[in-house]
Motif scaffolding. Structure first.
Motif, PDB file in Angstrom:
ATOM      1  N   GLY A  44      31.667 -21.276  -3.964  1.00 24.95           N
ATOM      2  CA  GLY A  44      32.610 -21.831  -2.993  1.00 24.95           C
ATOM      3  C   GLY A  44      31.967 -21.980  -1.629  1.00 24.95           C
ATOM      4  O   GLY A  44      32.127 -23.001  -0.957  1.00 24.95           O
ATOM      5  N   ARG A  45      31.203 -20.975  -1.233  1.00 22.21           N
ATOM      6  CA  ARG A  45      30.498 -21.030   0.055  1.00 22.21           C
ATOM      7  C   ARG A  45      29.494 -22.177   0.074  1.00 22.21           C
ATOM      8  O   ARG A  45      29.419 -22.921   1.047  1.00 22.21           O
ATOM      9  CB  ARG A  45      29.785 -19.710   0.307  1.00 22.21           C
ATOM     10  CG  ARG A  45      28.969 -19.715   1.582  1.00 22.21           C
ATOM     11  CD  ARG A  45      28.242 -18.423   1.729  1.00 22.21           C
ATOM     12  NE  ARG A  45      29.166 -17.498   2.338  1.00 22.21           N
ATOM     13  CZ  ARG A  45      28.842 -16.695   3.350  1.00 22.21           C
ATOM     14  NH1 ARG A  45      27.622 -16.670   3.805  1.00 22.21           N
ATOM     15  NH2 ARG A  45      29.734 -15.901   3.866  1.00 22.21           N
ATOM     16  N   ARG A  46      28.737 -22.331  -0.999  1.00 26.26           N
ATOM     17  CA  ARG A  46      27.746 -23.422  -1.060  1.00 26.26           C
ATOM     18  C   ARG A  46      28.423 -24.785  -0.993  1.00 26.26           C
ATOM     19  O   ARG A  46      27.958 -25.688  -0.292  1.00 26.26           O
ATOM     20  CB  ARG A  46      26.918 -23.317  -2.342  1.00 26.26           C
ATOM     21  CG  ARG A  46      25.889 -22.205  -2.299  1.00 26.26           C
ATOM     22  CD  ARG A  46      25.074 -22.120  -3.568  1.00 26.26           C
ATOM     23  NE  ARG A  46      24.391 -23.360  -3.885  1.00 26.26           N
ATOM     24  CZ  ARG A  46      23.958 -23.678  -5.098  1.00 26.26           C
ATOM     25  NH1 ARG A  46      24.128 -22.846  -6.101  1.00 26.26           N
ATOM     26  NH2 ARG A  46      23.348 -24.819  -5.312  1.00 26.26           N
ATOM     27  N   LEU A  47      29.508 -24.944  -1.743  1.00 25.79           N
ATOM     28  CA  LEU A  47      30.239 -26.213  -1.708  1.00 25.79           C
ATOM     29  C   LEU A  47      30.790 -26.484  -0.311  1.00 25.79           C
ATOM     30  O   LEU A  47      30.659 -27.597   0.220  1.00 25.79           O
ATOM     31  CB  LEU A  47      31.367 -26.211  -2.739  1.00 25.79           C
ATOM     32  CG  LEU A  47      30.954 -26.405  -4.187  1.00 25.79           C
ATOM     33  CD1 LEU A  47      32.062 -25.971  -5.137  1.00 25.79           C
ATOM     34  CD2 LEU A  47      30.571 -27.864  -4.447  1.00 25.79           C
ATOM     35  N   LEU A  48      31.406 -25.479   0.298  1.00 28.64           N
ATOM     36  CA  LEU A  48      31.992 -25.650   1.630  1.00 28.64           C
ATOM     37  C   LEU A  48      30.916 -25.970   2.664  1.00 28.64           C
ATOM     38  O   LEU A  48      31.105 -26.872   3.499  1.00 28.64           O
ATOM     39  CB  LEU A  48      32.763 -24.396   2.025  1.00 28.64           C
ATOM     40  CG  LEU A  48      33.484 -24.464   3.365  1.00 28.64           C
ATOM     41  CD1 LEU A  48      34.546 -25.565   3.373  1.00 28.64           C
ATOM     42  CD2 LEU A  48      34.106 -23.123   3.697  1.00 28.64           C
ATOM     43  N   GLU A  49      29.802 -25.267   2.637  1.00 26.18           N
ATOM     44  CA  GLU A  49      28.719 -25.547   3.580  1.00 26.18           C
ATOM     45  C   GLU A  49      28.206 -26.972   3.426  1.00 26.18           C
ATOM     46  O   GLU A  49      27.938 -27.652   4.421  1.00 26.18           O
ATOM     47  CB  GLU A  49      27.572 -24.553   3.392  1.00 26.18           C
ATOM     48  CG  GLU A  49      27.880 -23.178   3.916  1.00 26.18           C
ATOM     49  CD  GLU A  49      26.803 -22.152   3.593  1.00 26.18           C
ATOM     50  OE1 GLU A  49      25.845 -22.462   2.837  1.00 26.18           O
ATOM     51  OE2 GLU A  49      26.923 -21.019   4.093  1.00 26.18           O
ATOM     52  N   THR A  50      28.096 -27.429   2.191  1.00 22.98           N
ATOM     53  CA  THR A  50      27.636 -28.795   1.947  1.00 22.98           C
ATOM     54  C   THR A  50      28.594 -29.801   2.563  1.00 22.98           C
ATOM     55  O   THR A  50      28.174 -30.745   3.252  1.00 22.98           O
ATOM     56  CB  THR A  50      27.493 -29.037   0.425  1.00 22.98           C
ATOM     57  OG1 THR A  50      26.519 -28.117  -0.091  1.00 22.98           O
ATOM     58  CG2 THR A  50      27.070 -30.454   0.113  1.00 22.98           C
ATOM     59  N   ALA A  51      29.890 -29.615   2.327  1.00 26.74           N
ATOM     60  CA  ALA A  51      30.893 -30.539   2.861  1.00 26.74           C
ATOM     61  C   ALA A  51      30.927 -30.496   4.393  1.00 26.74           C
ATOM     62  O   ALA A  51      30.980 -31.549   5.046  1.00 26.74           O
ATOM     63  CB  ALA A  51      32.264 -30.211   2.279  1.00 26.74           C
ATOM     64  N   CYS A  52      30.876 -29.295   4.969  1.00 27.08           N
ATOM     65  CA  CYS A  52      30.911 -29.174   6.429  1.00 27.08           C
ATOM     66  C   CYS A  52      29.671 -29.785   7.064  1.00 27.08           C
ATOM     67  O   CYS A  52      29.766 -30.504   8.070  1.00 27.08           O
ATOM     68  CB  CYS A  52      31.064 -27.713   6.835  1.00 27.08           C
ATOM     69  SG  CYS A  52      32.686 -27.023   6.467  1.00 27.08           S
ATOM     70  N   ASN A  53      28.509 -29.512   6.509  1.00 29.99           N
ATOM     71  CA  ASN A  53      27.272 -30.086   7.049  1.00 29.99           C
ATOM     72  C   ASN A  53      27.326 -31.606   7.009  1.00 29.99           C
ATOM     73  O   ASN A  53      26.880 -32.278   7.940  1.00 29.99           O
ATOM     74  CB  ASN A  53      26.051 -29.569   6.295  1.00 29.99           C
ATOM     75  CG  ASN A  53      25.753 -28.119   6.611  1.00 29.99           C
ATOM     76  OD1 ASN A  53      26.174 -27.591   7.638  1.00 29.99           O
ATOM     77  ND2 ASN A  53      25.041 -27.456   5.718  1.00 29.99           N
ATOM     78  N   HIS A  62      42.495 -17.976   2.144  1.00 29.54           N
ATOM     79  CA  HIS A  62      42.706 -17.748   3.572  1.00 29.54           C
ATOM     80  C   HIS A  62      41.670 -16.753   4.096  1.00 29.54           C
ATOM     81  O   HIS A  62      41.001 -17.010   5.110  1.00 29.54           O
ATOM     82  CB  HIS A  62      44.139 -17.249   3.788  1.00 29.54           C
ATOM     83  CG  HIS A  62      44.535 -17.113   5.213  1.00 29.54           C
ATOM     84  ND1 HIS A  62      44.856 -15.904   5.758  1.00 29.54           N
ATOM     85  CD2 HIS A  62      44.676 -18.032   6.206  1.00 29.54           C
ATOM     86  CE1 HIS A  62      45.179 -16.069   7.029  1.00 29.54           C
ATOM     87  NE2 HIS A  62      45.085 -17.360   7.322  1.00 29.54           N
ATOM     88  N   GLY A  63      41.499 -15.638   3.409  1.00 30.84           N
ATOM     89  CA  GLY A  63      40.507 -14.644   3.804  1.00 30.84           C
ATOM     90  C   GLY A  63      39.083 -15.183   3.749  1.00 30.84           C
ATOM     91  O   GLY A  63      38.253 -14.873   4.610  1.00 30.84           O
ATOM     92  N   PHE A  64      38.802 -15.989   2.735  1.00 33.86           N
ATOM     93  CA  PHE A  64      37.483 -16.601   2.565  1.00 33.86           C
ATOM     94  C   PHE A  64      37.128 -17.442   3.797  1.00 33.86           C
ATOM     95  O   PHE A  64      36.047 -17.299   4.375  1.00 33.86           O
ATOM     96  CB  PHE A  64      37.510 -17.463   1.297  1.00 33.86           C
ATOM     97  CG  PHE A  64      36.371 -18.408   1.111  1.00 33.86           C
ATOM     98  CD1 PHE A  64      35.142 -17.964   0.657  1.00 33.86           C
ATOM     99  CD2 PHE A  64      36.539 -19.768   1.343  1.00 33.86           C
ATOM    100  CE1 PHE A  64      34.088 -18.850   0.447  1.00 33.86           C
ATOM    101  CE2 PHE A  64      35.500 -20.659   1.127  1.00 33.86           C
ATOM    102  CZ  PHE A  64      34.268 -20.193   0.695  1.00 33.86           C
ATOM    103  N   TYR A  65      38.036 -18.303   4.217  1.00 32.46           N
ATOM    104  CA  TYR A  65      37.767 -19.163   5.375  1.00 32.46           C
ATOM    105  C   TYR A  65      37.614 -18.344   6.653  1.00 32.46           C
ATOM    106  O   TYR A  65      36.700 -18.594   7.444  1.00 32.46           O
ATOM    107  CB  TYR A  65      38.866 -20.213   5.537  1.00 32.46           C
ATOM    108  CG  TYR A  65      38.894 -21.219   4.415  1.00 32.46           C
ATOM    109  CD1 TYR A  65      37.806 -22.046   4.164  1.00 32.46           C
ATOM    110  CD2 TYR A  65      40.012 -21.345   3.604  1.00 32.46           C
ATOM    111  CE1 TYR A  65      37.824 -22.968   3.132  1.00 32.46           C
ATOM    112  CE2 TYR A  65      40.042 -22.271   2.563  1.00 32.46           C
ATOM    113  CZ  TYR A  65      38.943 -23.070   2.333  1.00 32.46           C
ATOM    114  OH  TYR A  65      38.969 -23.979   1.303  1.00 32.46           O
TER     115      TYR A  65
END
Length: 149
Positions: free
Chosen positions: A84-93, A114-117
């Motif tokens: 999830g972190r890798r996917l989110l970082e990719t999208a944000c970048n 919610h806690g993850f974000y």
């Protein structure tokens, strides 16, 4: 494990992942239509999938029009492994590379998501009419250049 840009032929597997989640379940199964997903492949932004072998186990979509994360979901058995972190970082970048200064999303309060974000530096900025928390992530500032010698 491989992350790659989502393609049209991934839509059925993306739908399977979306309908398999434990939290943030759709109130009506199938209410996210193929056309909704396709709009992010064509016009609104970009999506990425995470593959394990030949199986899609997670995905995310970034919306360049409204500077948001539209979706981030993993199959339950793949949670807690950093995907999830890798996917989110990719999208944000990707969104930051498009010139976005701040990214938005919303999610239910008191959930793992919610806690993850919040753990990743997102800040809560209010609530939507349905009670979901509004979250924002600002573009990181570039480090200052060292003084010339």
């Amino acid at each position: 494990m491989q992350l790659r840009v989502a393609r049209w032929e991934d839509i059925p597997a993306i739908q399977l992942v979306r309908n398999a989640v434990r939290e943030n379940r759709l109130s009506v199964a199938g209410s996210i239509k193929e056309a909704d997903v396709a709009s992010y492949l064509e016009a609104r932004g970009r999506g990425w999938v995470c593959e394990a072998g030949d199986r899609i186990v997670g995905f995310t979509f970034a919306d360049a029009i409204d500077a948001s994360i539209w979706a981030l979901f993993l199959l339950p058995e793949w949670e807690g492994q950093g995907l999830g972190r890798r996917l989110l970082e990719t999208a944000c970048n990707w969104l930051f590379a498009q010139g976005v200064k701040e990214i938005r999303l919303s999610t239910a309060r008191h959930t793992r998501a919610h806690g993850f974000y919040l753990k990743l530096g997102w800040r809560e900025t209010g609530a939507r009419g349905n009670g979901e928390a509004k979250l924002r992530l600002r573009r990181p500032r570039a480090p200052a250049a060292p003084p010339a010698s």
